[in-house]
Scaffold this active site. Structure first.
Site, PDB file in Angstrom:
ATOM      1  CE  LYS A 160      -3.724  -0.153   2.548  1.00 47.96           C
ATOM      2  NZ  LYS A 160      -4.764  -0.051   1.239  1.00 47.96           N
ATOM      3  CG  ASP A 210      -6.301   4.021  -3.591  1.00 49.51           C
ATOM      4  OD1 ASP A 210      -7.513   3.626  -3.663  1.00 49.51           O
ATOM      5  OD2 ASP A 210      -5.829   4.693  -2.583  1.00 49.51           O
TER       6      ASP A 210
END
Length: 272
Positions: A160, A210
């Protein structure tokens, strides 16, 4: 059992308290769980699990199965047994099943919106689940036609933004790849279309675009090798699902399937 016994015992302990003065209703009775709104069924076996923990004399007969659509007034299940026990389990059953049906219904709406554009794009959940209810919510996503995504941190490696901020993109991927089993897929979250090919070249099996616009996601998908899956996430709503489905992305993941699902309105009626 869908939900662990200790979890059900905790639910019941929370709701029953120490001194329930209404626990004095005599005799046996029959009760029905009835839909007060249209939706998709999920978690129907929770009733059997809750009542079996509460009182072995209660029997439950489901009228529908997970994944079925119901309309206002439809009966989801019938339960028979000691009246006081049925009434003591009522709120836990209604809350749990109502919540599960809400997640399934919201997921079904998202899947339906995606199918307007693409027959192949998957609608997936996230780890944005209610603590203690992940099993229930993930199963509800499946009932609504969605994909569970990873069930926990051990289910798949996801590199992430915070990992990348601490280690750099290539180093983070290499480090996680070295630590993971050969059976474990590596997904990498990127925040610009140009970082997709970088992640793929460094060993990502899946690239997550994202918090990007549909146009940016489409540009990112175009740049990926054919053997790398693509995913879009971040602020995607049911209304914008078709726009993201049109980008050619393989997966659309939505935290709102669980954290923003409204419970389906249900009624537990005794004496039926």
């Amino acid at each position: 059992m869908l939900i662990e016994r200790r979890q059900i015992e905790a639910w019941l302990a929370e709701d029953l308290g120490h001194h329930d003065v209404t626990n004095a209703v005599p005799g046996t009775t029959t009760a029905q769980l009835v839909a007060k709104d249209d939706g998709v069924v999920a978690g129907i076996d929770v009733a059997s699990a809750v009542f079996s923990v509460l009182d072995a004399e209660i029997t439950v007969e489901p009228a529908v199965s997970d994944g079925e659509q119901v309309a206002t007034g439809d009966v989801l299940l019938t339960a028979r047994g000691p009246a006081k026990s049925l009434l003591r389990g009522e709120r836990v059953v209604v809350n749990a099943i109502g919540h599960a049906c809400g997640v399934a219904t919201r997921t079904h709406r998202a899947v339906t919106a995606a199918r307007e554009i693409s027959e192949s794009v998957a609608i997936a959940g996230t780890r944005k689940t209610t603590p203690g209810l992940r099993r229930l919510e993930k199963r509800a996503i499946v009932a609504g036609g969605g994909d569970t995504h990873r069930l926990d941190l051990s289910h798949m490696v996801m590199v992430k933004d915070n990992h990348i901020a601490e280690m750099g993109l290539e180093t983070a991927i290499e480090t996680m790849r070295d630590r993971a089993s050969f059976t474990t897929k590596i997904e990498v979250e990127v925040e610009s279309p140009s970082d997709g090919p970088r992640a793929a070249a460094a060993g990502a099996d899946i690239v997550l675009f994202d918090n990007m616009t549909p146009d940016d996601v489409a540009r990112g998908v175009e740049k990926l090798p054919a053997n790398v899956l693509s995913e879009a996430s971040g602020g995607i709503t049911i209304e914008t699902v078709p726009e993201y489905a049109a980008t050619g992305v393989d997966v659309i993941s939505m935290g709102s399937l669980t954290h923003s699902a409204s419970a389906l309105d249900l009624s537990f009626r005794t004496g039926e």
